[in-house]
Design a protein around this motif. Structure first.
Motif, PDB file in Angstrom:
ATOM      1  N   LYS A 195       0.833  -1.202   0.000  1.00  0.00           N
ATOM      2  CA  LYS A 195       0.000   0.000   0.000  1.00  0.00           C
ATOM      3  C   LYS A 195       0.870   1.256   0.000  1.00  0.00           C
ATOM      4  O   LYS A 195       0.594   2.219  -0.712  1.00  0.00           O
ATOM      5  CB  LYS A 195      -0.940   0.017   1.215  1.00  0.00           C
ATOM      6  N   SER A 196       1.938   1.260   0.795  1.00  0.00           N
ATOM      7  CA  SER A 196       2.817   2.434   0.827  1.00  0.00           C
ATOM      8  C   SER A 196       3.533   2.626  -0.507  1.00  0.00           C
ATOM      9  O   SER A 196       3.711   3.752  -0.971  1.00  0.00           O
ATOM     10  CB  SER A 196       3.821   2.334   1.981  1.00  0.00           C
ATOM     11  N   LYS A 197       3.915   1.535  -1.154  1.00  0.00           N
ATOM     12  CA  LYS A 197       4.558   1.646  -2.471  1.00  0.00           C
ATOM     13  C   LYS A 197       3.578   2.193  -3.512  1.00  0.00           C
ATOM     14  O   LYS A 197       3.950   2.986  -4.369  1.00  0.00           O
ATOM     15  CB  LYS A 197       5.097   0.281  -2.916  1.00  0.00           C
ATOM     16  N   ILE A 198       2.316   1.784  -3.426  1.00  0.00           N
ATOM     17  CA  ILE A 198       1.295   2.271  -4.367  1.00  0.00           C
ATOM     18  C   ILE A 198       1.022   3.752  -4.113  1.00  0.00           C
ATOM     19  O   ILE A 198       0.839   4.519  -5.057  1.00  0.00           O
ATOM     20  CB  ILE A 198       0.017   1.416  -4.280  1.00  0.00           C
ATOM     21  N   ARG A 199       1.027   4.169  -2.836  1.00  0.00           N
ATOM     22  CA  ARG A 199       0.837   5.599  -2.531  1.00  0.00           C
ATOM     23  C   ARG A 199       1.944   6.430  -3.171  1.00  0.00           C
ATOM     24  O   ARG A 199       1.697   7.519  -3.681  1.00  0.00           O
ATOM     25  CB  ARG A 199       0.799   5.812  -1.022  1.00  0.00           C
ATOM     26  N   LYS A 200       3.175   5.905  -3.150  1.00  0.00           N
ATOM     27  CA  LYS A 200       4.307   6.616  -3.756  1.00  0.00           C
ATOM     28  C   LYS A 200       4.146   6.717  -5.275  1.00  0.00           C
ATOM     29  O   LYS A 200       4.668   7.636  -5.901  1.00  0.00           O
ATOM     30  CB  LYS A 200       5.621   5.903  -3.430  1.00  0.00           C
ATOM     31  N   LEU A 201       3.417   5.774  -5.868  1.00  0.00           N
ATOM     32  CA  LEU A 201       3.195   5.776  -7.326  1.00  0.00           C
ATOM     33  C   LEU A 201       1.993   6.631  -7.735  1.00  0.00           C
ATOM     34  O   LEU A 201       1.603   6.623  -8.900  1.00  0.00           O
ATOM     35  CB  LEU A 201       2.995   4.343  -7.833  1.00  0.00           C
ATOM     36  N   GLY A 202       1.368   7.332  -6.791  1.00  0.00           N
ATOM     37  CA  GLY A 202       0.231   8.190  -7.138  1.00  0.00           C
ATOM     38  C   GLY A 202      -1.051   7.787  -6.451  1.00  0.00           C
ATOM     39  O   GLY A 202      -2.090   8.411  -6.664  1.00  0.00           O
ATOM     40  N   GLY A 203      -1.025   6.749  -5.669  1.00  0.00           N
ATOM     41  CA  GLY A 203      -2.204   6.342  -4.914  1.00  0.00           C
ATOM     42  C   GLY A 203      -3.257   5.640  -5.750  1.00  0.00           C
ATOM     43  O   GLY A 203      -3.032   5.253  -6.905  1.00  0.00           O
ATOM     44  N   MET A 204      -4.432   5.490  -5.151  1.00  0.00           N
ATOM     45  CA  MET A 204      -5.512   4.736  -5.774  1.00  0.00           C
ATOM     46  C   MET A 204      -6.307   5.566  -6.782  1.00  0.00           C
ATOM     47  O   MET A 204      -7.284   5.076  -7.333  1.00  0.00           O
ATOM     48  CB  MET A 204      -6.454   4.177  -4.699  1.00  0.00           C
ATOM     49  N   GLU A 205      -5.905   6.816  -7.014  1.00  0.00           N
ATOM     50  CA  GLU A 205      -6.583   7.621  -8.028  1.00  0.00           C
ATOM     51  C   GLU A 205      -6.089   7.265  -9.427  1.00  0.00           C
ATOM     52  O   GLU A 205      -6.710   7.598 -10.429  1.00  0.00           O
ATOM     53  CB  GLU A 205      -6.365   9.128  -7.774  1.00  0.00           C
ATOM     54  N   VAL A 206      -4.950   6.602  -9.511  1.00  0.00           N
ATOM     55  CA  VAL A 206      -4.388   6.193 -10.804  1.00  0.00           C
ATOM     56  C   VAL A 206      -4.970   4.819 -11.161  1.00  0.00           C
ATOM     57  O   VAL A 206      -4.797   3.859 -10.405  1.00  0.00           O
ATOM     58  CB  VAL A 206      -2.843   6.123 -10.725  1.00  0.00           C
ATOM     59  N   PRO A 207      -5.670   4.732 -12.299  1.00  0.00           N
ATOM     60  CA  PRO A 207      -6.324   3.466 -12.647  1.00  0.00           C
ATOM     61  C   PRO A 207      -5.386   2.267 -12.674  1.00  0.00           C
ATOM     62  O   PRO A 207      -5.741   1.181 -12.235  1.00  0.00           O
ATOM     63  CB  PRO A 207      -6.910   3.736 -14.032  1.00  0.00           C
ATOM     64  N   LEU A 208      -4.183   2.453 -13.166  1.00  0.00           N
ATOM     65  CA  LEU A 208      -3.241   1.340 -13.231  1.00  0.00           C
ATOM     66  C   LEU A 208      -2.864   0.859 -11.828  1.00  0.00           C
ATOM     67  O   LEU A 208      -2.657  -0.334 -11.603  1.00  0.00           O
ATOM     68  CB  LEU A 208      -1.992   1.747 -14.020  1.00  0.00           C
ATOM     69  N   ASN A 209      -2.818   1.775 -10.877  1.00  0.00           N
ATOM     70  CA  ASN A 209      -2.519   1.389  -9.491  1.00  0.00           C
ATOM     71  C   ASN A 209      -3.653   0.582  -8.880  1.00  0.00           C
ATOM     72  O   ASN A 209      -3.417  -0.330  -8.092  1.00  0.00           O
ATOM     73  CB  ASN A 209      -2.237   2.630  -8.646  1.00  0.00           C
ATOM     74  N   ILE A 210      -4.887   0.934  -9.232  1.00  0.00           N
ATOM     75  CA  ILE A 210      -6.037   0.149  -8.757  1.00  0.00           C
ATOM     76  C   ILE A 210      -5.921  -1.279  -9.261  1.00  0.00           C
ATOM     77  O   ILE A 210      -6.070  -2.246  -8.517  1.00  0.00           O
ATOM     78  CB  ILE A 210      -7.369   0.793  -9.211  1.00  0.00           C
ATOM     79  N   PHE A 211      -5.597  -1.405 -10.543  1.00  0.00           N
ATOM     80  CA  PHE A 211      -5.424  -2.727 -11.137  1.00  0.00           C
ATOM     81  C   PHE A 211      -4.287  -3.476 -10.444  1.00  0.00           C
ATOM     82  O   PHE A 211      -4.418  -4.643 -10.088  1.00  0.00           O
ATOM     83  CB  PHE A 211      -5.147  -2.576 -12.640  1.00  0.00           C
ATOM     84  N   LEU A 212      -3.153  -2.790 -10.236  1.00  0.00           N
ATOM     85  CA  LEU A 212      -1.997  -3.403  -9.578  1.00  0.00           C
ATOM     86  C   LEU A 212      -2.369  -3.885  -8.182  1.00  0.00           C
ATOM     87  O   LEU A 212      -2.057  -5.018  -7.796  1.00  0.00           O
ATOM     88  CB  LEU A 212      -0.841  -2.396  -9.500  1.00  0.00           C
ATOM     89  N   TYR A 213      -3.080  -3.041  -7.425  1.00  0.00           N
ATOM     90  CA  TYR A 213      -3.475  -3.414  -6.072  1.00  0.00           C
ATOM     91  C   TYR A 213      -4.381  -4.641  -6.080  1.00  0.00           C
ATOM     92  O   TYR A 213      -4.226  -5.554  -5.263  1.00  0.00           O
ATOM     93  CB  TYR A 213      -4.181  -2.226  -5.403  1.00  0.00           C
ATOM     94  N   GLN A 214      -5.331  -4.691  -7.030  1.00  0.00           N
ATOM     95  CA  GLN A 214      -6.224  -5.848  -7.097  1.00  0.00           C
ATOM     96  C   GLN A 214      -5.452  -7.113  -7.452  1.00  0.00           C
ATOM     97  O   GLN A 214      -5.772  -8.202  -6.971  1.00  0.00           O
ATOM     98  CB  GLN A 214      -7.329  -5.588  -8.136  1.00  0.00           C
ATOM     99  N   GLU A 215      -4.436  -6.977  -8.281  1.00  0.00           N
ATOM    100  CA  GLU A 215      -3.659  -8.152  -8.683  1.00  0.00           C
ATOM    101  C   GLU A 215      -2.801  -8.705  -7.539  1.00  0.00           C
ATOM    102  O   GLU A 215      -2.637  -9.896  -7.422  1.00  0.00           O
ATOM    103  CB  GLU A 215      -2.753  -7.808  -9.877  1.00  0.00           C
ATOM    104  N   ILE A 216      -2.250  -7.824  -6.713  1.00  0.00           N
ATOM    105  CA  ILE A 216      -1.370  -8.313  -5.652  1.00  0.00           C
ATOM    106  C   ILE A 216      -2.132  -8.759  -4.413  1.00  0.00           C
ATOM    107  O   ILE A 216      -1.564  -9.338  -3.511  1.00  0.00           O
ATOM    108  CB  ILE A 216      -0.302  -7.267  -5.265  1.00  0.00           C
ATOM    109  N   GLN A 217      -3.430  -8.479  -4.359  1.00  0.00           N
ATOM    110  CA  GLN A 217      -4.197  -8.911  -3.194  1.00  0.00           C
ATOM    111  C   GLN A 217      -4.268 -10.378  -3.148  1.00  0.00           C
ATOM    112  O   GLN A 217      -4.777 -11.202  -3.586  1.00  0.00           O
ATOM    113  CB  GLN A 217      -5.591  -8.293  -3.201  1.00  0.00           C
TER     114      GLN A 217
END
Length: 171
Positions: free
Chosen positions: A149-171
């Motif tokens: 989660k902290s790494k995704i925040r550094k990449l722009g957080g959950m407002e970036v669509p690609l980050n949402i996808f990335l977060y769903q994949e690593i769950q």
């Protein structure tokens, strides 16, 4: 005809991909979703069954006023339906059961431990155990959700669509 179309084509038929299966389903719908079904004397049982129905059960639409009557009727259904209810010959049930038993026996024989040939090599179980240990050694460290989660925040957080996808994949 409208309800038949809704059931056979729109609601369920759209999920059927095989042409022959779709024709069969449409045929069943034409027979089972029609005006005669609402006649009190209507029964799904064939007029001249090849084999007696289990417990002489009568497949029909009932119209009781109390829910308990529905429950009683539903609980009285035979454990195994006769294939004739579906327009099939009783031998279809026999064929089905023979295939089921053959598949069960094949699965059981394939899961039995195999004996080595006595040539001094590794047994099948030893090979599987070794391969499993090798794969466990290649597994990444345990997943730490907070770290990702902290790494995704550094990449722009959950407002970036690609980050949402990335977060769903690593769950």
């Amino acid at each position: 005809p409208t309800v038949q179309y809704m059931v056979a084509e729109a609601q369920y038929g759209g999920k059927i991909t095989d042409d022959m299966d779709r024709r069969l389903f449409t045929t069943y719908t034409d027979l089972w979703v029609s005006s005669p079904v609402f006649n009190e004397a209507f029964s799904y049982n064939p007029a001249n069954p090849v084999k007696k129905m289990p417990n002489d059960f009568n497949y029909k639409i009932i119209c009781p006023l109390e829910i308990e009557q529905y429950r009683a009727y539903a609980s009285s259904f035979p454990e195994n339906d006769s294939p004739e209810i579906f327009g099939l010959h009783p031998n279809a049930d026999l064929t089905f059961r023979v295939k089921e038993v053959n598949e069960l026996m094949l699965a059981m024989s394939e899961t039995q431990p195999k004996q080595g040939g006595g040539d001094g090599g590794m047994s099948r179980e030893d090979i599987v155990t070794e391969k499993a240990a090798e794969l466990v050694g290649k597994l990444p460290e345990d997943y730490q959700e907070d770290e990702y989660k902290s790494k995704i925040r550094k990449l722009g957080g959950m407002e970036v669509p690609l980050n949402i996808f990335l977060y769903q994949e690593i769950q």
